[in-house]
Design an enzyme around this catalytic site. Structure first.
Site, PDB file in Angstrom:
ATOM      1  CD  GLU A  54      -5.633   9.212   3.223  1.00  0.00           C
ATOM      2  OE1 GLU A  54      -6.071   9.174   3.630  1.00  0.00           O
ATOM      3  OE2 GLU A  54      -4.997   9.578   2.143  1.00  0.00           O
ATOM      4  CD  GLU A  74      -6.484  14.570   4.081  1.00  0.00           C
ATOM      5  OE1 GLU A  74      -6.074  13.481   3.149  1.00  0.00           O
ATOM      6  OE2 GLU A  74      -6.205  14.239   5.095  1.00  0.00           O
TER       7      GLU A  74
END
Length: 171
Positions: A54, A74
């Site tokens: 990210e 995740e």
């Protein structure tokens, strides 16, 4: 590793409230990086997972070494990307590729990342910083305001209409 992601033990100790606070903080930081008036270049060597990817996504340009692995793992932990992965990734690589990365949690290697447009260049590890510096030098040799306004135009209208983007370019 570039950034191997969050500390899994720390994540396990978080409650929902603290998780939201930390997520919003990361989102704010990464948005500031994305919106800098100057370009940012991520030099990715090794793992860039979760919040590490990210962070890369918030940068203007990404250069990866041949050893790089990039991913949003995740879901394997029962959570979702929260620092921009579900929003910036599809804008960069397309909905289908982003869905596969986010929903499987499986990383891609540097060549796969190049093929899908996730990174701009792939170089041997020993050439990574040299390549990133050369790219930065090329950009900094250009007129600063042109770079700033070009970056702003690309960012501001990537999801808007063509007419709005063209109007912005004419200012």
């Amino acid at each position: 590793a570039f950034v191997a992601g969050a500390d899994i033990q720390e994540l396990a100790r978080r409650d929902t409230r603290l998780g939201r606070i930390e997520t919003r903080r990361r989102q704010e930081v990464y948005t500031r990086i994305e919106e800098l008036p100057i370009p940012s270049i991520a030099a990715v060597n090794g793992w860039a997972l979760g919040t590490g990817l990210e962070l890369c996504l918030a940068c203007s340009i990404r250069v990866a070494s041949t050893t790089a692995k990039l991913g949003q793992p995740e879901v394997k932990l029962g959570i979702t990307p929260g620092a921009g992965g579900t929003q910036r990734l599809p804008r960069l690589v397309g909905m289908g590729r982003a869905m596969e990365m986010v929903l499987t949690g499986e990383p891609v290697d540097a060549e796969q990342a190049l093929g899908m447009g996730l990174v701009n260049r792939v170089v041997p590890p020993e050439k990574l910083m040299e390549e990133a510096r050369k790219l930065a030098e090329t950009i900094t040799a250009r007129p600063r305001l042109a770079i700033q306004y070009a970056k702003e135009a690309v960012l501001r209208h990537q999801d808007g209409s063509l007419a709005e983007g063209l109007a912005h370019e004419s200012y």
